[in-house]
Write an enzyme that holds these catalytic residues in place. Structure first.
Site, PDB file in Angstrom:
ATOM      1  N   GLY A   1      -5.895  47.090 -96.504  1.00  0.00           N
ATOM      2  CA  GLY A   1      -5.929  47.256 -95.056  1.00  0.00           C
ATOM      3  C   GLY A   1      -4.669  46.764 -94.364  1.00  0.00           C
TER       4      GLY A   1
ATOM      5  CG  ASP B   1      -3.692  54.641 -84.833  1.00  0.00           C
ATOM      6  OD1 ASP B   1      -4.921  54.822 -84.934  1.00  0.00           O
ATOM      7  OD2 ASP B   1      -2.939  54.560 -85.811  1.00  0.00           O
TER       8      ASP B   1
ATOM      9  CG  ASP C   1      -0.829  52.090 -90.458  1.00  0.00           C
ATOM     10  OD1 ASP C   1      -1.085  51.245 -89.582  1.00  0.00           O
ATOM     11  OD2 ASP C   1      -1.687  52.589 -91.192  1.00  0.00           O
TER      12      ASP C   1
END
Length: 400
Positions: free
Chosen positions: A140, A49, A190
């Site tokens: 995670g 990302d 995220d």
């Protein structure tokens, strides 16, 4: 689903109920606003990302919940019920002004809250709030973005007169909070999935164009199994920023804006001018971006065997070229792949502990969990997960 050895977790409604009781005890009044945002599991596309690549996460049913109410004191008072959050679990801070901006400090968990308050677009009132979560901290699965996006969604509910910004801008504001207040130079994945997740779908995100599209993941014969190694990582050490700098160095050496623009052929052509470690880091990212596109196409075609093969290739690349795995994650992947009915498995998240994600036939999930429990040297926690909704306001029982 029949109990197959997976761990149960509290629903958003159960968390609201429990947090409301604590709120009344702490603040001597009832909360009247509630909101939540999910954790996430990245099915494939790791450490891509921040290299402008593709990622392919799904929102988890586990969420971070806020309950609270607006106040007129000018002081924000927040208590977290998260067991693994650092002490103290209660903080107070003033609503920021241009003369007195918020700054990060201790406890660490409060920096995510303060960062979002500081980056909220519009006028803010003070508030009292209690936070509860079913997202494992340090696992995670992005408990940090879950907390940030839950905070922003709560503030939106608290201040309805403020014009709501776009989903993209909301995700970017939460990302900036993590950059500025947690000192973590994370990519956009995220926060995006925490904002935009949708039940029954994974989300393919193009981190260069900041565009995304929902991809159905609804086959009842296939299960996503998230396994927490219960080895906890702290990613604000040097490992994450070092790898990010290595990727930038490789892109610069090849004359590219980012590794998204590079091919394996480009990398090979510059191999003599790149440090071996930098070369390996770039090789992972370039191949992972390609794998993520191929995996998405495989899923859309119902080719789970191919999808699983790409998951395993991703893990091996993260282990060998990016060096962010650890013996516990390697072992969980290895033992998962010994089970008939498992399509693929890989570490997920930043690495150095945390979780694995496994694609498995629904009929084989009990067998997979049992085998992994017996063979894993540590004590793992198993979650059978389906793609879930992103951030949202929640109803609250004001008579609690």
């Amino acid at each position: 689903m029949v109990d197959v050895g997976a761990t149960n977790f509290e629903s958003a409604e159960e968390l609201v109920s429990r947090a409301s009781v604590v709120f009344e005890k702490q603040f001597d009044c009832k909360p009247n606003v509630a909101a939540c945002a999910p954790g996430r599991v990245n099915i494939i596309g790791e450490h891509t990302d921040y290299n402008e690549g593709f990622v392919f996460p799904m929102a988890l049913p586990q969420v971070t919940v806020y309950v609270g109410r607006k106040t007129s004191t000018g002081t924000c008072r927040v208590l977290t019920m998260a067991e693994n959050a650092d002490e103290p679990k209660y903080v107070e801070f003033s609503v920021p002004t241009s003369d007195k901006p918020l700054t990060p400090g201790k406890p660490t968990w409060a920096n995510y809250v303060k960062g979002v308050v500081a980056n909220f677009k519009g006028d803010l009132s003070s508030f009292d709030a209690v936070i509860a979560t079913s997202v494992p901290l340090g696992g995670g699965v992005s408990s940090s973005a879950s907390l940030e996006v839950a905070t922003y969604t709560f503030l939106e509910q608290l201040n309805p007169a403020v014009k709501q910004i776009s989903q993209v801008d909301k995700a970017l504001a939460c990302q900036k909070a993590e950059h500025d207040f947690a000192n973590m130079p994370c990519g956009i994945m995220d926060q995006f999935i925490a904002v935009m997740g949708q039940k029954g779908h994974a989300l393919l995100i193009d981190c260069r164009s900041v565009e995304s599209r929902l991809v159905p993941l609804q086959d009842p014969n296939v299960v996503v199994l998230v396994t927490n190694s219960n080895v906890r990582h702290e990613l604000t050490g040097s490992e994450y920023p070092t790898r990010r700098k290595q990727c930038e160095a490789a892109a610069t050496a090849m004359g590219k804006k980012s590794l998204r623009e590079a091919t394996v052929a480009d990398l090979k052509a510059h191999s003599s001018s790149l440090d071996k470690e930098v070369y390996c880091r770039a090789r992972h990212v370039i191949s992972e971006i390609q794998r993520t596109e191929e995996a998405t196409a495989a899923l859309e075609n119902g080719n789970y065997a191919q999808f699983g093969k790409l998951m395993l290739e991703s893990h091996n690349s993260l282990r060998d070229d990016y060096e962010v795995s650890c013996p516990e994650l390697d072992q969980l992947v290895e033992v998962a792949m010994e089970v008939e009915g498992v399509y693929g498995s890989r570490m997920t998240g930043g690495g150095f502990g945390g979780c694995t994600v496994t694609l498995v036939k629904a009929e084989a999930v009990g067998k997979a969990i049992e085998h992994m429990k017996n063979k894993y040297s540590g004590k793992a926690t198993f979650y059978v997960c389906s793609p879930s909704d992103g951030a949202r306001p929640l109803k609250i029982n004001k008579d609690i």
